[in-house]
Design a protein around this motif. Structure first.
Motif, PDB file in Angstrom:
ATOM      1  N   GLN A  97       0.825  -1.212   0.000  1.00 45.88           N
ATOM      2  CA  GLN A  97       0.000   0.000   0.000  1.00 45.88           C
ATOM      3  C   GLN A  97       0.858   1.261   0.000  1.00 45.88           C
ATOM      4  N   ASN A  98       2.169   1.080  -0.173  1.00 46.69           N
ATOM      5  CA  ASN A  98       3.047   2.248  -0.154  1.00 46.69           C
ATOM      6  C   ASN A  98       3.792   2.474  -1.461  1.00 46.69           C
ATOM      7  N   ALA A 140      -2.634  -5.635   2.833  1.00 41.44           N
ATOM      8  CA  ALA A 140      -1.348  -4.949   2.743  1.00 41.44           C
ATOM      9  C   ALA A 140      -0.334  -5.769   3.529  1.00 41.44           C
ATOM     10  N   ILE A 141       0.644  -6.317   2.825  1.00 40.59           N
ATOM     11  CA  ILE A 141       1.625  -7.148   3.537  1.00 40.59           C
ATOM     12  C   ILE A 141       3.027  -6.603   3.303  1.00 40.59           C
ATOM     13  N   PRO A 142       3.870  -6.720   4.310  1.00 40.64           N
ATOM     14  CA  PRO A 142       5.254  -6.262   4.183  1.00 40.64           C
ATOM     15  C   PRO A 142       6.021  -7.134   3.169  1.00 40.64           C
TER      16      PRO A 142
ATOM     17  N   THR B 325       0.309   2.116  12.229  1.00 41.17           N
ATOM     18  CA  THR B 325       0.063   0.779  11.699  1.00 41.17           C
ATOM     19  C   THR B 325      -0.811   0.875  10.462  1.00 41.17           C
ATOM     20  N   LEU B 326      -1.774   1.794  10.521  1.00 41.73           N
ATOM     21  CA  LEU B 326      -2.693   1.944   9.392  1.00 41.73           C
ATOM     22  C   LEU B 326      -2.073   2.779   8.273  1.00 41.73           C
ATOM     23  N   VAL B 327      -1.289   3.796   8.665  1.00 36.75           N
ATOM     24  CA  VAL B 327      -0.660   4.648   7.643  1.00 36.75           C
ATOM     25  C   VAL B 327       0.324   3.833   6.808  1.00 36.75           C
ATOM     26  N   SER B 328       1.133   3.056   7.482  1.00 37.09           N
ATOM     27  CA  SER B 328       2.248   2.406   6.794  1.00 37.09           C
ATOM     28  C   SER B 328       2.265   0.914   7.026  1.00 37.09           C
ATOM     29  N   ARG B 329       1.089   0.315   6.918  1.00 32.24           N
ATOM     30  CA  ARG B 329       1.024  -1.123   7.115  1.00 32.24           C
ATOM     31  C   ARG B 329       2.041  -1.811   6.221  1.00 32.24           C
TER      32      ARG B 329
END
Lengths: 334, 481
Positions: A97-98, A140-142, B325-329
């Protein structure tokens, strides 16, 4: 008559013989190639030795082109994995998500829906499998949770700028490639950096911890392909943090996947991609090893997607920074 | 002091103190003194005094004079030492009340404002490019409070001390932090995810550098508070010992007087005894009361305040991490010792919640009355709801329902968001802090008041007692004329 039959049988044997010899050659090639190349492109060290051995042992399943190993596309939907998804009614997809233009949440759009190139593809897979592009749940996963999330069954697939590699193929299955990219240099337009070359001497380069870029840079510095004065000590938890470092003037350049570098360039008009990619990599959709039917089905989706949707999505998200000519990003058709 | 220019007559120039000695005792002894060999030009004052005493002690008036002088000296010494020791304690108690505790509270306020600013910044960020006005205002207020607090703290800090270095560091980091937040906001407004990266960088500066520095300052101010307490509470043993000695001396004198004259009362001496006894009693009782008040203000006020401050910071950090946590999950992960990998911010949230929970449990045991306990118990309840709702938010996010998760964190009242719980925890902790602050003021104030007039009172009474003793002895002396 006899002569003709002899000729025919010879022809037959010849065909078999030719096939045999091709097979032998292919196996020998696959076996020997990593050996001949190992000392050249990897420095001595336990890691690279292990890699060479692993590649050797896996030579029959994975060679220099891991992106060509996905099973044949198929529209068959009777397999267990596809059936499970259909019964559930929605597709569960691991995404980022980034990553701007790939998978990100626009803070200014109400609902905070994810969007980007990866997200388009996920919607397309859902549309073809379930008849509804929105029958998809995004997780959203790392980066380092992509493989565990697939193995644990938390997600059906991961569409998250994930490069197809032999190491990963041991743990998960990949679809055919859906995007071609390579490690690339991102630097301010005004800087003297021209690409992955001598212009990086004396510069500070930022990479993400444990990334392909970081490994490549460390290797190249050892092999003196990279100037000794290049400072590659700056590593950050997430590739996007490199852009922060660059904007704050802490580093001079960033090395990351060309696709992600483009995503960064899209957020800052003063930086641009420099030179050509210096590696070739392919992104694929990762799935569980046991879900062969799903992999084949996704490959079928990709066959169709490459024909129509791909270019539209590319134009929408990536052409501003990767260029209107998408030829270098287009994956080879299987 | 010697007199180098002593060239005159060898019969050692009769010094002033000698004159009265000779006058009272007369005779050969003092002649012997003055006819000492020329070697030692002068005998020590002590030797002379001892001789004088010995000479005086041979007659009753002389003895009386000596007794009178000793009594007056003892009583004056008692008064002086009492005034001195109690001034020290009174000043220290004053410092506790008006200097070190407010400074410690000020440092806690800097600490809280910084943590609050960081939390508020992430909340505003979550709300999208157009931040809600209330969030922006709260953030600005926090930054202002912190900046003003730093000025106050700097004013009461020795230049070059470790505290001054900490304040300098915070003053340097505050604009840096603000700059990062502004960059984060600018990028967020344009919808660039790098805004989230800036927010995480700012958060890192806050968590790794600023909050530890603020905590350091808070700890140092608390040490100063503790040292003021240590100066204010010990018994003034020296003064008490002198008081007892003076009373015993006065008692013995009156007993001697009675034996010699059969007179039961000597008014002067009785007055001196009474005055001395009052000073001694006042010192012991006043100090005991003050000590009890100060100790109570520490046990019931300061300790509770410290625990509550820590809990409040934990709650703020938990909220900030929940937002991030929500901003940058997925932007950052943390590998735990057992090998499992968790989202770095969710992990930090869990840790903060543990700290908060432990802090609240401790605060309940420290709270000494219902008024103090009620808000802490309420905050504990809020925290439990918070944890439940947080779990729901995480489940929603993990199920891919971001909007539901977002609503669960910063949504309106209908969504039952965790923000509500956080606000309640914060409000209840603020209430508890207010109560404990009042408790502290009240008890420390009582303590300080118990010894407020003591230094002056002791001095005045001691002078009265000394005069009484001298008058009493004088009255006896007059009988010899």
């Amino acid at each position: 008559m006899i002569a003709r039959r002899l000729r025919a049988s010879l022809k037959g044997w010849g065909g078999v013989g030719a096939m045999l010899s091709v097979c032998v050659l292919a196996v020998a090639f696959a076996l020997l190639l990593p050996l001949t190349h190992a000392p050249v492109d990897s420095a001595p060290g336990s890691g690279s030795t292990r890699l060479a051995e692993a590649t050797q042992a896996k030579a029959d399943t994975c060679g220099r082109h891991p992106e060509q190993l996905s099973p044949q596309p198929s529209g068959d939907e009777s397999g267990p994995a596809v059936t499970a998804v259909k019964q559930r009614g929605y597709l569960s997809v691991g995404v980022d998500q980034n990553s701007y233009r790939w998978g990100y949440r626009d803070p200014n759009s109400s609902g905070g829906d994810l969007e980007g190139f990866d997200i388009d593809l996920a919607h397309e897979i859902a549309r073809q499998l379930l008849g509804d592009p929105n029958a998809v749940r995004f997780h959203a996963i790392p980066t380092n949770q992509r493989i565990p999330a697939i193995k644990s069954g938390q997600v059906d697939m991961v569409v998250r700028t994930m490069t197809i590699t032999c190491d990963r193929l041991k743990e998960v299955a990949f679809s055919d490639p859906y995007f071609a990219t390579g490690q690339q240099v991102l630097a301010p337009k005004a800087s003297g950096i021209t690409g992955y070359d001598a212009s990086l001497a004396g510069k500070k380069i930022c990479t993400a911890e444990g990334s392909t870029a970081n490994t490549a840079l460390t290797q190249d510095k050892k092999n003196h392909k990279l100037a000794a004065s290049t400072d590659i000590s700056t590593t950050v938890p997430n590739q996007l943090d490199c852009l922060v470092e660059l904007q704050l003037g802490e580093v001079d350049a960033i090395v990351t996947d060309g696709a992600l570098a483009a995503s960064q360039a899209a957020q800052d008009p003063t930086v641009e991609l420099k030179g050509k990619p210096f590696t070739t990599e392919y992104y694929g959709v990762a799935m569980n090893k046991g879900a062969g039917d799903l992999v084949r089905r996704v490959n079928q989706v990709l066959v169709d997607y490459r024909k129509s949707g791909w270019q539209t999505s590319y134009d929408k998200w990536l052409s501003p920074t990767l260029g209107t000519d998408s030829a270098s990003s287009r994956p080879p058709s299987s | 002091m010697t007199h180098p220019q002593q060239s005159g007559a060898p019969p050692a120039t009769p010094t002033m103190p000698d004159a009265p000695a000779r006058a009272t005792a007369g005779g050969g002894r003092s002649a012997a003194v003055s006819q000492d060999p020329p070697g030692p030009r002068r005998r020590t004052a002590f030797a002379e005094g001892a001789d004088r005493l010995r000479a005086a002690a041979t007659t009753e008036p002389g003895r009386l004079r000596v007794i009178g002088a000793v009594l007056a000296l003892l009583v004056i010494a008692f008064g002086a030492v009492t005034a001195w020791q109690m001034t020290d304690r009174s000043n220290a108690a004053d410092d506790v009340l008006h200097s070190s505790q407010p400074l410690s509270a000020g440092a806690a306020d800097i600490y809280r404002s910084l943590a609050d600013a960081n939390t508020t910044a992430s909340s505003g960020f979550l709300a999208g490019g157009q931040e809600p006005r209330a969030t922006t205002e709260r953030y600005d207020r926090d930054i202002r409070t912190a900046a003003a607090g730093l000025v106050t703290a700097a004013a009461s800090t020795e230049p070059g001390s470790p505290s001054a270095a900490t304040i300098t560091k915070l003053n340097k980091l505050l604009p840096e932090y603000k700059g990062l937040i502004e960059r984060a906001r600018a990028n967020n407004r344009q919808g660039f995810p790098v805004g989230g990266a800036y927010l995480r960088t700012a958060n890192e500066v806050m968590q790794k550098q600023m909050l530890p520095a603020a905590q350091d300052l808070y700890t140092k101010e608390n040490e100063r508070l503790r040292s003021d307490y240590a100066d204010a509470t010990p018994y003034p043993w020296f003064a008490i010992a002198l008081g007892v000695l003076a009373l015993v001396a006065l008692g013995l004198t009156q007993r001697r007087n009675y034996r010699r004259t059969n007179r039961l009362l000597n008014r002067g001496l009785v007055a001196a005894t009474a005055a001395s006894a009052i000073v001694l009693l006042w010192t012991v009782v006043g100090h005991s009361v003050a000590r009890a008040g100060l100790n109570a203000s520490y046990d019931h006020g300061v300790r509770s305040l410290n625990v509550l401050h820590d809990a409040r910071i934990a709650s703020l950090n938990a909220r900030g991490n929940e937002n991030l946590t929500l901003v940058s999950r997925g932007a950052e992960t943390k590998q735990l010792p057992d090998g499992t990998v968790e989202d770095a911010y969710d992990y930090a949230f869990q840790q903060d919640m543990k700290t908060l929970s432990a802090g609240l449990a401790k605060a309940v045991t420290l709270a000494d009355d219902q008024t103090g306990r009620a808000p802490v118990t309420a905050a504990t309840g809020n925290m439990k709801v918070w944890q439940q709702r947080h779990k729901q938010a995480r489940t929603a996010d993990d199920d891919g329902n971001y909007q539901a998760a977002l609503n669960k964190i910063i949504g309106s009242a209908a969504d039952q968001p965790t923000g509500e719980c956080f606000d309640s925890v914060d409000a209840n902790l603020a209430k508890a802090l207010g109560h404990e602050e009042g408790e502290f003021q009240h008890r420390a104030g009582d303590g300080r008041n118990a010894i407020a007039g003591l230094p002056v009172g002791a001095a005045v009474l001691a002078v009265l007692a000394a005069s009484g003793a001298l008058l009493g002895i004088g009255r006896r002396l007059s009988e010899y004329r």
